[in-house]
Write a protein that holds these residues in place. Structure first.
Motif, short mmCIF file in Angstrom:
data_model
loop_
_atom_site.label_atom_id
_atom_site.label_comp_id
_atom_site.label_asym_id
_atom_site.label_seq_id
_atom_site.Cartn_x
_atom_site.Cartn_y
_atom_site.Cartn_z
N GLY A 35 0.86 -4.87 -9.40
CA GLY A 35 1.52 -3.86 -8.58
C GLY A 35 0.85 -2.50 -8.59
N GLY A 36 -0.46 -2.46 -8.75
CA GLY A 36 -1.17 -1.18 -8.75
C GLY A 36 -0.91 -0.35 -9.98
N HIS A 37 -0.35 -0.95 -11.03
CA HIS A 37 0.01 -0.22 -12.24
C HIS A 37 -1.18 -0.21 -13.20
CE1 HIS A 37 2.18 0.69 -16.01
NE2 HIS A 37 3.05 1.29 -15.22
N ALA A 38 -1.66 0.98 -13.57
CA ALA A 38 -2.90 1.09 -14.32
C ALA A 38 -2.81 0.43 -15.70
CB ALA A 38 -3.28 2.57 -14.47
N LEU A 39 -1.70 0.65 -16.41
CA LEU A 39 -1.58 0.04 -17.74
C LEU A 39 -1.52 -1.49 -17.63
CD1 LEU A 39 -1.20 0.14 -20.79
CD2 LEU A 39 1.24 0.53 -20.41
N ALA A 40 -0.80 -1.99 -16.64
CA ALA A 40 -0.74 -3.44 -16.44
C ALA A 40 -2.13 -4.01 -16.19
CB ALA A 40 0.20 -3.78 -15.29
N LEU A 41 -2.93 -3.32 -15.39
CA LEU A 41 -4.29 -3.77 -15.12
C LEU A 41 -5.13 -3.73 -16.39
CD1 LEU A 41 -4.75 -1.92 -11.73
CD2 LEU A 41 -4.86 -4.41 -12.04
N GLU B 127 0.99 4.11 -7.14
CA GLU B 127 0.25 2.94 -7.56
C GLU B 127 -1.14 2.92 -6.92
OE1 GLU B 127 4.64 2.10 -7.44
OE2 GLU B 127 3.17 2.89 -6.02
N LEU B 128 -2.08 2.27 -7.61
CA LEU B 128 -3.40 2.06 -7.04
C LEU B 128 -3.31 1.10 -5.85
CD1 LEU B 128 -5.42 1.55 -10.35
CD2 LEU B 128 -5.68 3.48 -8.77
N SER B 129 -4.20 1.26 -4.90
CA SER B 129 -4.25 0.32 -3.77
C SER B 129 -4.71 -1.05 -4.28
CB SER B 129 -5.23 0.83 -2.71
OG SER B 129 -6.56 0.78 -3.21
N LEU B 130 -4.46 -2.08 -3.49
CA LEU B 130 -4.87 -3.42 -3.89
C LEU B 130 -6.39 -3.49 -4.07
CD1 LEU B 130 -4.20 -6.37 -4.49
CD2 LEU B 130 -4.31 -6.81 -2.02
N ALA B 131 -7.13 -2.84 -3.17
CA ALA B 131 -8.59 -2.86 -3.28
C ALA B 131 -9.06 -2.22 -4.58
CB ALA B 131 -9.21 -2.15 -2.09
N ASP B 132 -8.42 -1.08 -4.97
CA ASP B 132 -8.80 -0.42 -6.22
C ASP B 132 -8.38 -1.25 -7.42
OD1 ASP B 132 -8.14 2.94 -4.96
OD2 ASP B 132 -10.02 1.80 -5.07
N ALA B 133 -7.22 -1.93 -7.32
CA ALA B 133 -6.77 -2.77 -8.42
C ALA B 133 -7.76 -3.93 -8.63
CB ALA B 133 -5.37 -3.30 -8.15
N VAL B 134 -8.21 -4.56 -7.53
CA VAL B 134 -9.19 -5.64 -7.64
C VAL B 134 -10.48 -5.12 -8.26
CG1 VAL B 134 -10.66 -7.18 -6.28
CG2 VAL B 134 -8.22 -7.00 -5.77
N ARG B 135 -10.90 -3.94 -7.83
CA ARG B 135 -12.12 -3.33 -8.38
C ARG B 135 -11.97 -3.08 -9.88
NH1 ARG B 135 -17.33 -3.05 -8.80
NH2 ARG B 135 -18.16 -0.98 -9.27
N LEU C 48 -13.68 3.03 -17.59
CA LEU C 48 -13.31 2.32 -16.37
C LEU C 48 -12.32 3.18 -15.59
CD1 LEU C 48 -12.88 -1.28 -17.82
CD2 LEU C 48 -14.91 -0.22 -16.82
N PHE C 49 -12.76 3.69 -14.48
CA PHE C 49 -11.91 4.58 -13.69
C PHE C 49 -12.19 4.31 -12.22
CE2 PHE C 49 -9.24 8.26 -13.26
CZ PHE C 49 -9.64 8.86 -12.08
N VAL C 50 -11.17 3.90 -11.48
CA VAL C 50 -11.35 3.59 -10.06
C VAL C 50 -10.29 4.33 -9.26
CG1 VAL C 50 -12.32 1.32 -10.52
CG2 VAL C 50 -9.87 1.54 -10.18
N GLY C 51 -10.58 4.55 -7.98
CA GLY C 51 -9.62 5.18 -7.09
C GLY C 51 -9.37 6.64 -7.45
#
Length: 621
Positions: free
Chosen positions: A474-480, A440-448, A287-290
């Motif tokens: 908050g666009g944080h990859a580990l949190a997502l 941080e990742l953008s909100l759109a990338d975080a949703v994706r 899983l890799f976005v942005g």
């Protein structure tokens, strides 16, 4: 005053040598000198003196050593300062032999780069004149000083070889023989030195001695390491046997000289000499976005084939550095057919120390086929052997979770067909590298990213809740990853309900399995001095707005320069972001972590090293 580390430790005030009779006092002085005017934490000094066997009386003992240094050497009293977190020894310009050596050697190398060997040779002479024997010869070495001594040994050897290159270009062949003959006796595995000694003998008219140098080098390499001589030595031997005109005596620039002794880079046979071809990269993240721009920059740089490439990816812990690096490394793996080496350097762990460079070198050498009993005993020799083995190959090295520049520098490959990818929290600004900072990742990338975790159909059923959860991360990859894993574990759990739990702002919600957001930040927090740690906790209690230097100075009750020093430390640890001149921002999840930190024990003295919680953290994001 003069301070000397390049040999037995020595301090002189004019003609008088200041006595340093006690072993542990010498270690303290050497550690302070090695810091070059920066304060050394009490905890680091304790570790340098006693290591893991520090007695309960370590802190009062250390204070006693410092007190005795001041009383026994009044000349040092004004220079040996007590700082909030440790001690500092002031050294003026031109007073430390190490600084003189490094400056002169760098002058010589810059002159060599522009072909000015007449300037380079005396500069190298000045550099080598600072040495009186092995660095720190009479000092009991802890981990930091051991690494420094090994690094200095490598710098000395490289400078000896550079001096020989300049002297050969100037026609001083007999001087090269006199200097290099004892040097290669002590360092028989340094093929670059052996090659210059062969060339010097040949130009002195002693062909027999030149050939004998080759045979001795060949025998030592086979006996000690189980490998034959490199292509440089073999090609030089062929040129000597053929009395090739390009190696005859004549005054030339450094670049021309090196070209005569070194063949042009050619792609060697795959798996040369029967050595294995390592494929050590961990799996590419599914899983890799942005990160499209950063991915393009990284892969484009790694495809350069005309020079060694170094990519340094840096950013907040858990922001996605390893994922970007691995994704990029797998994308260009076919450009490195001679192997891909990987090491987790453990700089993102609070429960494990950073991996020593020597251990990593030995792992890489074993992966390349060197037998365990033939591994070089020192870091410098191991680094030299690694460079020799991959010099004309195309190898990729991935150094994950690096702690500091000194840890990675011995691991950088110098071959034109090689590349190194580094991930770290701090910015390694002193490396000659392509620097790639992650935000941080953008909100759109975080949703994706969340949709990929939980499935498109489930995400579409409650898109508003997915957006709320993404914003909480908050666009944080580990949190997502943590939130996505929790939703995957509980397909019955409404996304909105998890979002409501996240809004309570409790750190326990950001933990599942072997993923722990608190452990991620703990590794950065554990590097802070007491003052910076206290400021972080107090800033976390402030309203979530941009911070300025004035507010930090007010919290400290200090002047602006002192506040700037603390802020620099927090930015270096990636617990604050600099967002403009004099303005800083704390990520919402860092703020949550810092708010839940326990208050320090008021009974612990300020200099007492702060205990670090040992909790599991699965790195690699």
């Amino acid at each position: 005053m003069r301070f000397r580390l390049l040999g037995p430790l020595e301090i002189r005030d004019g003609a008088r040598q200041i006595p340093l009779p006690a072993e542990k006092q010498r270690t303290v002085v050497a550690a302070l000198l090695a810091a070059r005017g920066r304060a050394v934490k009490v905890a680091d000094l304790v570790n340098e003196i006693w290591g893991e066997d520090a007695p309960a009386s370590a802190l009062p003992n250390l204070r006693t050593y410092v007190m005795r240094l001041r009383r026994g050497a009044p000349e040092l009293a004004a220079r040996l300062r007590t700082e909030p977190t440790g001690y500092l020894l002031q050294v003026g310009p031109g007073e430390l032999d190490l600084g003189i050596f490094e400056e002169a050697a760098e002058t010589g190398r810059r002159a060599m780069a522009r072909g000015d060997t007449r300037t380079a040779a005396p500069a190298f002479d000045r550099a080598l004149a600072q040495w009186r024997g092995e660095a720190l010869a009479d000092v009991r070495l802890g981990p930091v000083l051991t690494e420094l001594a090994q690094s200095l040994g490598e710098q000395f050897a490289r400078t000896v070889e550079d001096h020989a290159t300049a002297a050969l270009a100037l026609g001083d062949h007999r001087e090269v023989v006199d200097r290099l003959r004892p040097f290669v006796e002590r360092h028989p595995l340094r093929e670059r030195a052996q090659a210059r000694l062969m060339l010097a003998f040949y130009r002195c008219g002693d062909v027999h001695s030149a050939i004998r140098v080759f045979h001795r080098a060949r025998d030592v390499l086979r006996e000690e390491l189980g490998v034959g001589p490199g292509r440089e030595l073999c090609r030089l031997l062929q040129s000597i046997l053929a009395r090739a005109p390009e190696i005859d005596t004549r005054e030339r620039g450094a670049t021309e000289l090196d070209a005569s002794a070194r063949p042009a880079l050619q792609p060697g046979p795959r798996g040369a000499a029967g050595r294995p071809v390592p494929r050590q990269l961990p799996p590419s993240p599914r899983l890799f976005v942005g990160r499209a721009a950063e991915f393009d920059r990284t892969t484009m740089a790694l495809r350069v084939e005309t020079r060694p490439t170094v990519i340094a990816i840096h950013g907040l812990g858990g922001i996605g550095k390893s994922a970007l690096g691995l994704r990029s490394a797998h994308a260009v793996a076919d450009h490195f057919p001679d192997g891909q080496l990987y090491a987790d350097l453990q700089g993102a762990r609070s429960d494990l120390p950073p991996l020593p460079a020597h251990e990593v070198l030995n792992r890489f050498l074993r992966a390349l086929g060197v037998r365990r009993h033939r591994l070089p005993p020192t870091e410098a020799e191991a680094a030299a052997l690694l460079q020799s083995l991959v010099a004309e190959q195309r190898v990729l090295v991935f150094l994950d979770n690096a702690a500091g520049v000194s840890q990675v520098r011995p691991l950088l490959l110098a071959g034109a067909g090689c590349a190194t990818v580094i991930t770290s929290r701090p910015v390694f600004s002193t490396l000659d590298a392509e620097q790639i900072g992650l935000k941080e990742l953008s909100l759109a990338d975080a949703v994706r990213a969340l949709a990929l975790h939980v499935g498109e159909a489930r995400a579409a059923q409650d898109s508003e809740a997915v957006g709320a959860v993404a914003r909480a991360c908050g666009g944080h990859a580990l949190a997502l990853r943590i939130v996505g894993a929790r939703l995957t574990e509980r397909p019955d759990l409404p996304i909105g309900r998890l979002g409501a739990r996240l809004e309570r702002r409790r750190l326990v919600e950001w933990r599942t399995g072997d993923l722990d957001l608190g452990a991620c930040f703990e590794a950065s927090y554990g590097t802070l001095a007491d003052t910076a740690a206290a400021v972080l906790r107090r800033l976390a209690a402030c309203p979530p707005a941009d911070l300025d230097i004035g507010r930090v100075a007010a919290l400290l009750g200090s002047d602006v320069p002192t506040a700037e020093t603390v802020l620099d430390e927090l930015v270096q640890a990636r617990l604050l972001d600099a967002v403009g001149e004099g303005r800083f921002r704390m990520h919402g999840l860092v703020r949550l972590y810092a708010r839940e930190l326990p208050a320090p024990d008021p009974h612990v003295p300020p200099e007492e090293p702060r205990a670090i919680r040992t909790v599991a953290f699965a790195g690699g994001v």
